[in-house]
Write an enzyme that holds these catalytic residues in place. Sequence first.
Site, PDB file in Angstrom:
ATOM      1  N   ILE A 436      50.435  41.799  36.108  1.00 53.30           N
ATOM      2  CA  ILE A 436      49.007  42.101  36.218  1.00 53.30           C
ATOM      3  C   ILE A 436      48.353  42.341  34.861  1.00 53.30           C
ATOM      4  O   ILE A 436      47.138  42.414  34.759  1.00 53.30           O
ATOM      5  CB  ILE A 436      48.809  43.298  37.171  1.00 53.30           C
ATOM      6  N   HIS A 699      53.472  52.323  41.220  1.00 52.00           N
ATOM      7  CA  HIS A 699      53.168  53.753  41.150  1.00 52.00           C
ATOM      8  C   HIS A 699      54.412  54.601  41.337  1.00 52.00           C
ATOM      9  O   HIS A 699      54.390  55.803  41.152  1.00 52.00           O
ATOM     10  CB  HIS A 699      52.111  54.134  42.188  1.00 52.00           C
TER      11      HIS A 699
HETATM   12  N1  GLN Z   1      45.193  44.464  33.637  1.00 52.53           N
HETATM   13  C1  GLN Z   1      45.294  45.857  33.928  1.00 52.53           C
HETATM   14  C2  GLN Z   1      46.713  46.343  33.653  1.00 52.53           C
HETATM   15  O1  GLN Z   1      47.615  45.656  33.929  1.00 52.53           O
HETATM   16  C3  GLN Z   1      44.929  46.156  35.365  1.00 52.53           C
HETATM   17  C4  GLN Z   1      45.028  47.608  35.682  1.00 52.53           C
HETATM   18  C5  GLN Z   1      44.423  48.004  37.015  1.00 52.53           C
HETATM   19  O2  GLN Z   1      44.144  47.188  37.846  1.00 52.53           O
HETATM   20  N2  GLN Z   1      44.235  49.253  37.245  1.00 52.53           N
HETATM   21  O3  GLN Z   1      46.926  47.440  33.191  1.00 52.53           O
HETATM   22 ZN    ZN Z   2      45.608  47.328  39.515  1.00 51.75          ZN
END
Ligand code: GLN
Ligand code: ZN
Length: 759
Positions: A436, A699
Amino acid sequence: MITTHNLGFPRIGKKRELKFTLEKYWKRDITQNELLDIAAALRQEHWQNQKQLDLLPVGDFSFYDQVLDTSFLLGNLPERVQKITDNTLDNYFRVARGRSAHNESECSCIQAGEMTKWFDSNYHYIVPEFDQNTQFSLDASRLLEQIAEAQQQGHNIKPVIIGPVTYLWLGKAKDKSNKLDLLEKLLPVYAKLFYELEKTGIDWLQIDEPILVTELSATWQHALRYTYHRLQSTPLKLLLTSYFGELQENLQLVCELPVEGIHIDAINGKNEVARVIDWLPSHKILSLGVINGRNIWKTDLTATLDWLKPIYEHLQDRLWLAPSCSLLHVPVDLNNEQKLDSEIKSWFAFAIQKLEELAVLAVALNGGKVNVEKQLVENKAAIESRKHSNRVHNQNVKSRVLEITDEMGNRQSPYHERAKIQRKKFNLPLYPTTTIGSFPQTREIRQARRDFRSGKLSEEQYRIAMQNEIKYCVSEQEALGLDVFVHGEPERNDMVEYFGEQLTGYAFTQFGWVQSYGSRCVKPPIIYGDISRPEPMTVEWANYAQLLTDKPMKGMLTGPVTILNWSFVRDDQPRSETCLQLALAIRDEVLDLEKSGISMIQIDEAALREGLPLRKSQWHSYLDWAIKSFRITANGVTDETQIHTHMCYSEFNDIIDSIADMDADVITIETSRSDMELLDVFDEFRYPNEIGLGVYDIHSPNIPSVDSIVGLMKKAKQRIPVERLWVNPDCGLKTRHWEEVKPALGNMVAASKILRQEG
Ligand code: GLN
Ligand code: ZN
């Protein structure tokens, strides 16, 4: 005389003391007793900070989350945690985060409780778990200890609890049974709690029912009526609080409930106050939340006083004053800030300053303005300076917003055509794997950023440090065999602050931390003026990373709606207008990235959902401008450029149309914590574009197994065509450690290979 009180104080500490203490405890660098001592010292300090008030909150402190505290107070522990140990606090952390210590043996890890956003804020709570057999049993020891503590320190207090109806409403019935059926079992436990509280000698109890600002069905309204009639025999005086919005159709209900007083949000619900006064029986207290607990702007004290004066004349001693909601949502103390420009700083008030404002209002109403003349004059000067300052207004930006056209929000071709072009260009396997954005932020990275800020590292040294980190991230992704890469975001402390710092119209604090969940805090930047982007913000890092690999490198941006929702936003123009200004600024960045040769661009909209108004009737207008802003940001690119977006939550069912309307080529989302519940939506709605499912719960420190990932993806495959499925963690990895991330991503890649073989 007016009574002043507070609904809750930030618990994290002026310099995030609670965060650091918790993290030390989880590492077992300190003992549980040391943790408890530091917590007690923090509470003591917080009560000191509030001591000018007539009634101080107790029970607002929490080691992780007040809803989880309530679950423990009511003896509603998930069964999976009950058997492990009888150390309550460790069990509490297990429910919160899967384990109580970093090095906890495997058998003591459990699935962490689901986490979701607290109403329309960026605070996350742990969702209470119910089924039809849920039993409750009171464990008030911690609350009673804190009450005793405050009393020993000589404070006049008002304990705070979450009301039974809101508690049920916040939770989830795993077996889909009717949560309200549990009320009969729950109310005796509340009655018992009241009985215990009576014995402490307290007079008032604050009972929070914030669901009163949402649209409630007749059944839930009835549950509220029933509950407070059942509980009314207590000699305690109940102050029933609601916040974050207007009561609207619940107004009459609230006024009629058999409690001694009500608190309403007189910021968001200002227009309702007159009606509340009309409806409120003449023996009841009315607490007005007149200081905004959700932003950092100074209150216009003169205007507030003018408005309050006739109300006070009418209500006299029955009028109480407070912030609109708990101050949990604002930073602690503006006086900590040494680097803010003094003009801009004069426009702000944090928790402690907000309580000072409250005190000024009370003195002025009780004894006349003369007693606080100096404060009122200062306040007026600050309010006027903000209104007229030319740091706030930029004509160019305002004109650009006026010139936005519809075409700016449309891609060249529809998804199915772009997809063909992109498939050819990227040639990815089925079930492509990606992450992500962020990789673990090690101590060295944070140190390098700090050293750069303080001037210890030159720009060149800093660049090299970050480049080395990017190099490492790329080589790890190479070794893991991921398909689409990220640079790892080492240069970012925070996904909003990083961009805000490079935009005009933004101010930053040093210590303006607000709790997001558990020990995790965010430092929302402050939008005080018109927004523009003087120069490219991420292009250099993205290009550097792309040069290191043949795999596609995603450019990584935060979207306008998230930047808006995670900032403290100016209150002198509509949010929609500020959002469009942000959209234009990020659009400039998207186009610069594309021009530089980056062909996948992820625009995170992690906070799109939390901006939804609490009432469904207002969703439409929010989604209209929010989606429009995203489209303006993203859709100026050519068909060859693949736009990704990311959202880290699972409740999409009700906004899936709007999400689809964003028209991102790929969306990556949370799913693992909610066990792919999200997928139900695809039974009815055919999401048209590609979708990446978060199969790894970042998390929690637990490592997802290959089998569990394969299992989740197989469920997904039943609803979404494989050509449109991606595999990814459910959020960024910056809070994790490499030792966790490597095996977890390794399992993800392995699962993906198995899935490919099976077709
Ligand atoms: N690109 C961000 C990360 O990887 C996304 C974080 C998020 O969605 N809270 O930290
Ligand atoms: Zn996120």
